[in-house]
Design an enzyme around this catalytic site. Structure first.
Site, mmCIF file in Angstrom:
data_model
loop_
_atom_site.group_PDB
_atom_site.id
_atom_site.type_symbol
_atom_site.label_atom_id
_atom_site.label_comp_id
_atom_site.label_asym_id
_atom_site.label_seq_id
_atom_site.Cartn_x
_atom_site.Cartn_y
_atom_site.Cartn_z
ATOM 1 N N SER A 1 0.859 -1.180 0.000
ATOM 2 C CA SER A 1 0.000 0.000 0.000
ATOM 3 C C SER A 1 0.896 1.231 0.000
ATOM 4 O O SER A 1 1.748 1.368 -0.864
ATOM 5 C CB SER A 1 -0.950 -0.044 1.195
ATOM 6 O OG SER A 1 -1.880 1.015 1.139
ATOM 7 N N HIS B 1 -2.414 -1.194 -3.464
ATOM 8 C CA HIS B 1 -3.490 -0.225 -3.291
ATOM 9 C C HIS B 1 -3.195 0.989 -4.159
ATOM 10 O O HIS B 1 -2.071 1.497 -4.166
ATOM 11 C CB HIS B 1 -3.594 0.224 -1.835
ATOM 12 C CG HIS B 1 -4.018 -0.869 -0.915
ATOM 13 N ND1 HIS B 1 -3.985 -0.711 0.449
ATOM 14 C CD2 HIS B 1 -4.499 -2.111 -1.130
ATOM 15 C CE1 HIS B 1 -4.430 -1.826 1.031
ATOM 16 N NE2 HIS B 1 -4.737 -2.696 0.082
ATOM 17 N N ASP C 1 -4.651 -4.487 5.763
ATOM 18 C CA ASP C 1 -4.897 -5.403 4.646
ATOM 19 C C ASP C 1 -3.666 -6.290 4.457
ATOM 20 O O ASP C 1 -2.536 -5.831 4.527
ATOM 21 C CB ASP C 1 -5.176 -4.605 3.368
ATOM 22 C CG ASP C 1 -5.766 -5.443 2.253
ATOM 23 O OD1 ASP C 1 -6.212 -6.576 2.511
ATOM 24 O OD2 ASP C 1 -5.776 -4.952 1.108
#
Length: 184
Positions: A7, A34, A127
């Protein structure tokens, strides 16, 4: 299969990891990074291609998984692996993200079991933690970026807390570790 999740700070981290990957590694590499739903198709692949000799592409729905390739989840789609083929989903966001690292990792865990390697890199949410735990439960290997070397340590910290990582390493050491797993 090697599944990578990243991310915040992920572009640099994934680029470094791809650059450190030994050419001898045969498994396909799939990446859930992401990014904005409005990200232009092809931009992330082009940026990552500069760091890898392997072909880098966004797979389409039902495309086969090919060894020695790098696949990047398309913006605003969950990427799953099912029976040696990719599947794309627009199901609800997970951890506020689509693509979700957990969704990718859980499909890799189910499909590749002990032949799965999950790698959680830098990021600002949790995540990837549940997905890496699924890879470990199914006999696969879990690798986490050393949180002290991450741009944002939330994702690596969460992954370490959620499962027993086989290795916690700085990016520069991951290629050698992967070589030992896959080639030695």
């Amino acid at each position: 299969m090697i599944a990578i999740g990243a991310s915040w700070g992920g572009l640099q981290a994934v680029g470094t990891l791809l650059r450190e990957m030994p050419d001898e590694l045969e498994p396909a590499i799939v990446i859930a990074q992401h990014r904005s739903a409005e990200s232009s198709r092809g931009v992330l692949e082009s940026l990552l291609q500069a760091h890898s000799k392997r072909p880098v592409s966004e797979p389409g729905d039902k495309d086969p998984v090919e060894p020695h390739h790098v696949y990047v989840a398309p913006a605003d789609y969950h990427l799953l692996v099912d029976g040696g083929r990719f599947a794309l989903s627009v199901d609800a966001r997970v951890q506020f993200a689509r693509p979700s690292i957990d969704v990718l990792f859980e499909s890799v865990a189910e499909g590749y079991r002990e032949r799965a390697i999950g790698i959680v890199l830098t990021g600002a949410n949790e995540d990837g933690a549940a997905g890496l735990a699924a890879i470990k439960r199914n006999g696969g290997v879990g690798i986490v970026q050393d949180p002290g070397t991450a741009a944002k340590r939330t994702m690596p910290d969460a992954a370490i807390a959620a499962s027993v990582a086989d290795a916690v390493l700085p990016l520069e050491d991951m290629g050698h570790f992967l070589y030992g797993l896959c080639c030695a």
